[in-house]
Design a protein around this motif. Structure first.
Motif, PDB file in Angstrom:
ATOM      1  N   VAL A  61       0.855  -1.183   0.000  1.00 32.17           N
ATOM      2  CA  VAL A  61       0.000   0.000   0.000  1.00 32.17           C
ATOM      3  C   VAL A  61       0.890   1.231   0.000  1.00 32.17           C
ATOM      4  CG1 VAL A  61      -1.818   1.283   1.184  1.00 32.17           C
ATOM      5  CG2 VAL A  61      -1.793  -1.230   1.288  1.00 32.17           C
ATOM      6  N   THR A  62       0.743   2.066  -1.003  1.00 32.31           N
ATOM      7  CA  THR A  62       1.549   3.283  -1.112  1.00 32.31           C
ATOM      8  C   THR A  62       1.367   4.163   0.122  1.00 32.31           C
ATOM      9  OG1 THR A  62       1.335   3.247  -3.523  1.00 32.31           O
ATOM     10  CG2 THR A  62       2.011   5.326  -2.517  1.00 32.31           C
ATOM     11  N   GLY A  63       2.485   4.610   0.681  1.00 30.42           N
ATOM     12  CA  GLY A  63       2.433   5.495   1.845  1.00 30.42           C
ATOM     13  C   GLY A  63       2.539   4.779   3.171  1.00 30.42           C
ATOM     14  N   TYR A  64       2.532   3.446   3.152  1.00 22.24           N
ATOM     15  CA  TYR A  64       2.646   2.661   4.382  1.00 22.24           C
ATOM     16  C   TYR A  64       3.654   1.535   4.174  1.00 22.24           C
ATOM     17  CZ  TYR A  64      -1.888   4.759   5.610  1.00 22.24           C
ATOM     18  OH  TYR A  64      -2.906   5.628   5.886  1.00 22.24           O
ATOM     19  N   THR A  65       4.392   1.213   5.207  1.00 22.16           N
ATOM     20  CA  THR A  65       5.181  -0.007   5.156  1.00 22.16           C
ATOM     21  C   THR A  65       4.247  -1.190   5.366  1.00 22.16           C
ATOM     22  OG1 THR A  65       5.624  -0.136   7.540  1.00 22.16           O
ATOM     23  CG2 THR A  65       7.137   1.211   6.192  1.00 22.16           C
ATOM     24  N   PRO A  66       4.633  -2.382   4.907  1.00 22.66           N
ATOM     25  CA  PRO A  66       3.795  -3.556   5.168  1.00 22.66           C
ATOM     26  C   PRO A  66       3.517  -3.775   6.650  1.00 22.66           C
ATOM     27  CG  PRO A  66       5.370  -4.055   3.444  1.00 22.66           C
ATOM     28  CD  PRO A  66       5.730  -2.699   3.962  1.00 22.66           C
ATOM     29  N   GLU A  67       4.500  -3.498   7.500  1.00 23.51           N
ATOM     30  CA  GLU A  67       4.277  -3.661   8.934  1.00 23.51           C
ATOM     31  C   GLU A  67       3.217  -2.689   9.436  1.00 23.51           C
ATOM     32  OE1 GLU A  67       6.740  -3.782  13.171  1.00 23.51           O
ATOM     33  OE2 GLU A  67       7.768  -3.199  11.328  1.00 23.51           O
ATOM     34  N   GLU A  68       3.254  -1.452   8.959  1.00 24.52           N
ATOM     35  CA  GLU A  68       2.248  -0.472   9.364  1.00 24.52           C
ATOM     36  C   GLU A  68       0.852  -0.904   8.932  1.00 24.52           C
ATOM     37  OE1 GLU A  68       4.968   3.624   9.275  1.00 24.52           O
ATOM     38  OE2 GLU A  68       3.925   2.938   7.459  1.00 24.52           O
ATOM     39  N   VAL A  69       0.750  -1.439   7.737  1.00 26.61           N
ATOM     40  CA  VAL A  69      -0.546  -1.927   7.255  1.00 26.61           C
ATOM     41  C   VAL A  69      -1.087  -2.998   8.188  1.00 26.61           C
ATOM     42  CG1 VAL A  69      -1.740  -3.161   5.402  1.00 26.61           C
ATOM     43  CG2 VAL A  69      -0.086  -1.369   4.837  1.00 26.61           C
ATOM     44  N   CYS A  70      -0.232  -3.936   8.545  1.00 28.41           N
ATOM     45  CA  CYS A  70      -0.670  -5.052   9.381  1.00 28.41           C
ATOM     46  C   CYS A  70      -1.074  -4.580  10.776  1.00 28.41           C
ATOM     47  CB  CYS A  70       0.429  -6.105   9.471  1.00 28.41           C
ATOM     48  SG  CYS A  70       0.729  -6.945   7.898  1.00 28.41           S
ATOM     49  N   LYS A  71      -0.343  -3.614  11.322  1.00 26.55           N
ATOM     50  CA  LYS A  71      -0.694  -3.095  12.646  1.00 26.55           C
ATOM     51  C   LYS A  71      -2.032  -2.386  12.626  1.00 26.55           C
ATOM     52  CE  LYS A  71       3.921  -2.608  14.699  1.00 26.55           C
ATOM     53  NZ  LYS A  71       4.961  -1.663  15.183  1.00 26.55           N
ATOM     54  N   ILE A  72      -2.263  -1.594  11.590  1.00 27.15           N
ATOM     55  CA  ILE A  72      -3.543  -0.884  11.476  1.00 27.15           C
ATOM     56  C   ILE A  72      -4.677  -1.883  11.291  1.00 27.15           C
ATOM     57  CG2 ILE A  72      -4.882   0.685  10.013  1.00 27.15           C
ATOM     58  CD1 ILE A  72      -2.210   2.166   9.470  1.00 27.15           C
ATOM     59  N   MET A  73      -4.454  -2.887  10.464  1.00 27.02           N
ATOM     60  CA  MET A  73      -5.470  -3.920  10.247  1.00 27.02           C
ATOM     61  C   MET A  73      -5.861  -4.585  11.565  1.00 27.02           C
ATOM     62  SD  MET A  73      -6.483  -4.451   7.057  1.00 27.02           S
ATOM     63  CE  MET A  73      -6.049  -4.393   5.322  1.00 27.02           C
ATOM     64  N   ALA A  74      -4.881  -4.892  12.385  1.00 27.73           N
ATOM     65  CA  ALA A  74      -5.149  -5.566  13.651  1.00 27.73           C
ATOM     66  C   ALA A  74      -5.791  -4.624  14.670  1.00 27.73           C
ATOM     67  CB  ALA A  74      -3.861  -6.150  14.217  1.00 27.73           C
ATOM     68  N   GLU A  75      -5.189  -3.460  14.864  1.00 30.54           N
ATOM     69  CA  GLU A  75      -5.613  -2.565  15.930  1.00 30.54           C
ATOM     70  C   GLU A  75      -6.974  -1.930  15.657  1.00 30.54           C
ATOM     71  OE1 GLU A  75      -3.907  -2.266  18.840  1.00 30.54           O
ATOM     72  OE2 GLU A  75      -2.737  -3.883  17.936  1.00 30.54           O
ATOM     73  N   GLN A  76      -7.251  -1.617  14.404  1.00 28.39           N
ATOM     74  CA  GLN A  76      -8.490  -0.899  14.086  1.00 28.39           C
ATOM     75  C   GLN A  76      -9.603  -1.804  13.566  1.00 28.39           C
ATOM     76  OE1 GLN A  76      -7.799   2.547  11.624  1.00 28.39           O
ATOM     77  NE2 GLN A  76      -5.966   3.164  12.769  1.00 28.39           N
ATOM     78  N   HIS A  77      -9.219  -2.993  13.050  1.00 26.00           N
ATOM     79  CA  HIS A  77     -10.231  -3.821  12.383  1.00 26.00           C
ATOM     80  C   HIS A  77     -10.280  -5.264  12.869  1.00 26.00           C
ATOM     81  CE1 HIS A  77     -10.789  -0.548   9.464  1.00 26.00           C
ATOM     82  NE2 HIS A  77      -9.468  -0.434   9.461  1.00 26.00           N
ATOM     83  N   GLY A  78      -9.370  -5.658  13.750  1.00 24.33           N
ATOM     84  CA  GLY A  78      -9.366  -7.035  14.228  1.00 24.33           C
ATOM     85  C   GLY A  78      -8.979  -8.047  13.170  1.00 24.33           C
ATOM     86  N   ILE A  79      -8.241  -7.589  12.169  1.00 20.46           N
ATOM     87  CA  ILE A  79      -7.816  -8.458  11.066  1.00 20.46           C
ATOM     88  C   ILE A  79      -6.353  -8.846  11.279  1.00 20.46           C
ATOM     89  CG2 ILE A  79      -7.342  -8.563   8.587  1.00 20.46           C
ATOM     90  CD1 ILE A  79      -9.750  -6.647   8.227  1.00 20.46           C
ATOM     91  N   PHE A  80      -6.083 -10.122  11.321  1.00 22.85           N
ATOM     92  CA  PHE A  80      -4.723 -10.622  11.530  1.00 22.85           C
ATOM     93  C   PHE A  80      -4.141 -11.013  10.182  1.00 22.85           C
ATOM     94  CE2 PHE A  80      -5.901 -12.290  16.059  1.00 22.85           C
ATOM     95  CZ  PHE A  80      -6.214 -10.991  16.436  1.00 22.85           C
ATOM     96  N   VAL A  81      -3.153 -10.256   9.724  1.00 18.30           N
ATOM     97  CA  VAL A  81      -2.520 -10.492   8.430  1.00 18.30           C
ATOM     98  C   VAL A  81      -1.024 -10.239   8.590  1.00 18.30           C
ATOM     99  CG1 VAL A  81      -2.937  -8.121   7.637  1.00 18.30           C
ATOM    100  CG2 VAL A  81      -2.672  -9.966   5.949  1.00 18.30           C
ATOM    101  N   ALA A  82      -0.207 -10.933   7.820  1.00 15.19           N
ATOM    102  CA  ALA A  82       1.238 -10.935   8.039  1.00 15.19           C
ATOM    103  C   ALA A  82       1.983 -10.082   7.016  1.00 15.19           C
ATOM    104  CB  ALA A  82       1.768 -12.371   7.997  1.00 15.19           C
ATOM    105  N   PHE A  83       3.226  -9.740   7.365  1.00 19.14           N
ATOM    106  CA  PHE A  83       4.087  -8.978   6.457  1.00 19.14           C
ATOM    107  C   PHE A  83       5.478  -9.595   6.440  1.00 19.14           C
ATOM    108  CE2 PHE A  83       5.067  -7.214  10.569  1.00 19.14           C
ATOM    109  CZ  PHE A  83       6.416  -6.931  10.517  1.00 19.14           C
ATOM    110  N   GLY A  84       6.233  -9.309   5.375  1.00 16.38           N
ATOM    111  CA  GLY A  84       7.614  -9.773   5.277  1.00 16.38           C
ATOM    112  C   GLY A  84       7.908 -10.426   3.942  1.00 16.38           C
ATOM    113  N   HIS A  85       9.058 -11.116   3.878  1.00 14.14           N
ATOM    114  CA  HIS A  85       9.394 -11.848   2.647  1.00 14.14           C
ATOM    115  C   HIS A  85       9.016 -13.315   2.751  1.00 14.14           C
ATOM    116  CE1 HIS A  85      12.760 -13.532   4.827  1.00 14.14           C
ATOM    117  NE2 HIS A  85      13.414 -12.375   4.894  1.00 14.14           N
ATOM    118  N   PHE A  86       8.656 -13.762   3.936  1.00 14.07           N
ATOM    119  CA  PHE A  86       8.146 -15.119   4.168  1.00 14.07           C
ATOM    120  C   PHE A  86       9.130 -16.193   3.703  1.00 14.07           C
ATOM    121  CE2 PHE A  86       4.596 -12.191   3.264  1.00 14.07           C
ATOM    122  CZ  PHE A  86       4.115 -12.096   4.558  1.00 14.07           C
TER     123      PHE A  86
END
Length: 410
Positions: free
Chosen positions: A344-369
């Motif tokens: 997502v432009t303007g956010y790091t993948p980690e920031e996206v995942c934190k917002i997803m969890a904290e604001q929406h209760g969505i657990f999703v991962a970030f990284g190169h896996f």
């Protein structure tokens, strides 16, 4: 639990996964992290607890809890046999796929000579790359890479005849990318490997929960997966063709069994974890039809796959419609698992995942896996790699719409 292409018993499915009852900050938890490890089905949890409650034991004892442990292991191997279409005596368990692959690579390396060649791919999880590279370095072997086409996000096979040649002893390839979901067309790779007499080692860890697998029909010699990716416990599974297994000489204790498959199963196994494997496989079977367990497993996986792909289609379309979202996926003509990588432009993948969890209760991962070569080739590592959303049969359309709305808010 039978289903059709249009009717999927999602509520019945969800009732079987206790983790789905979790809430986080007042919202029902929505698990989109299945590619990193699925939630565990209740029947597997019960089997694990039952084994421990009744009294565990080591093998080859002259008392009931030892006999019961041996029977649990035999039942688990029988279930894996039908799951992957292999012989029961070709199945070995271990700590995880990575540990098993390292052991197999070290054992096979004893059969190779300096100048021999090993082929790996740029798309694979490092667990099906680094064990072979480390062995090759120790033995003086040459490593060749099947490259990824960064435009199509598939493997580039045009130089296959040169990459896999008369010096090639083994080709290691994943059945599906755990990062971007591409299902790999392994047929030409296996065909070329067999032409030169090379072994094929396949990583099915990501593929096993989503697509039917037939090791022998697919021409694979060594196939590995992990039960914790398909609703079971953390146990690695290796299946090795008998003619390869009997000549394998793994590192082991002097007093440990020298016969297969036991010679690969070093130390005391995770017996309680193994108890949860059969129930996890029976989950697939419960959706299917047929006279044999194998037939029911196959048709069950097909029903689950159809449901997951329906959800994945909606999620891909929803994310693709958002201007600031960039998807990393192969074209519509390439089969994929329900695994979606994006930024997502303007956010790091980690920031996206934190917002997803904290604001929406969505657990999703970030990284190169651990698909780090692929991440480097796609030049995403510097930005934190990807957000990876993976779907499982316990996900719902409502959760998918919730995910899309959360992404739109970003």
């Amino acid at each position: 639990m039978k289903t059709t292409e249009t009717i999927f018993p999602i509520e019945q499915v969800r009732q079987q996964f206790p983790a789905l009852q979790r809430t986080y900050k007042g919202k029902n938890a929505a698990y989109f992290d299945g590619p990193g490890g699925s939630q565990v089905i209740q029947s597997a949890i019960q089997a694990i607890a039952s084994y421990m409650e009744r009294g565990g034991a080591n093998l080859h004892g002259a008392y009931p809890s030892s006999w019961e442990t041996e029977q649990i292991i035999a039942d688990a191997k029988s279930a894996v046999s039908d799951f992957l279409n292999v012989q029961e005596n070709e199945v070995a368990f271990g700590a995880n796929m990575t540990t098993l692959t390292i052991a197999i690579a070290n054992a096979l390396g004893k059969q190779f000579e300096p100048g021999d060649e090993i082929v790996v791919t740029e798309m694979d999880h490092r667990a099906n790359v680094d064990p072979w590279i480390m062995m090759a370095e120790d033995r003086g072997l040459t490593i060749r890479w099947i490259p990824v086409n960064t435009d199509t996000l598939t493997l580039e096979l045009k130089d296959l005849d040169q990459l896999i040649n008369e010096k090639t002893k083994l080709v290691a390839v994943g059945l599906a990318s755990n990062a971007i979901g591409t299902i790999v067309d392994i047929e030409p790779i296996v065909k070329r490997a067999k032409e030169v007499g090379a072994l094929v080692a396949a990583d099915a860890v990501h593929a096993a929960p989503h697509i039917p697998i037939d090791r022998d029909k697919q021409g694979i010699d060594i196939l590995l997966c992990s039960a914790y990716k398909f609703f079971g416990p953390h146990v690695g599974i290796a299946t090795i063709k008998e003619e390869v297994f009997k000549n394998l000489n793994p590192y082991k204790l002097t007093t440990a069994p020298s016969y297969y498959p036991d010679k690969l199963e070093t130390g005391t196994q995770n017996h309680e974890g193994i108890a949860g494997i059969q129930p996890a496989i029976e989950f697939f079977e419960s959706f299917g039809e047929g006279d044999t367990r194998r037939q029911r497993i196959l048709t069950g996986i097909e029903q689950i796959e159809a449901y997951e792909n329906q959800l994945a289609k909606r999620l891909r379309e929803g994310l693709a419609a958002i201007d600031k979202v960039k998807l990393y996926e192969a074209g519509p003509d390439v089969p994929k698992t329900p695994t979606i990588a994006f930024q997502v432009t303007g956010y790091t993948p980690e920031e996206v995942c934190k917002i997803m969890a904290e604001q929406h209760g969505i657990f999703v991962a970030f990284g190169h896996f651990y698909a780090s070569t692929l991440a480097d080739r796609l030049d995403v590592t510097k930005n934190g790699a990807w957000v990876r959303a993976g779907l499982a049969p316990y996900n719902t359309l409502e959760e998918v719409e919730r995910f899309i709305r959360a992404a739109e808010e970003l």
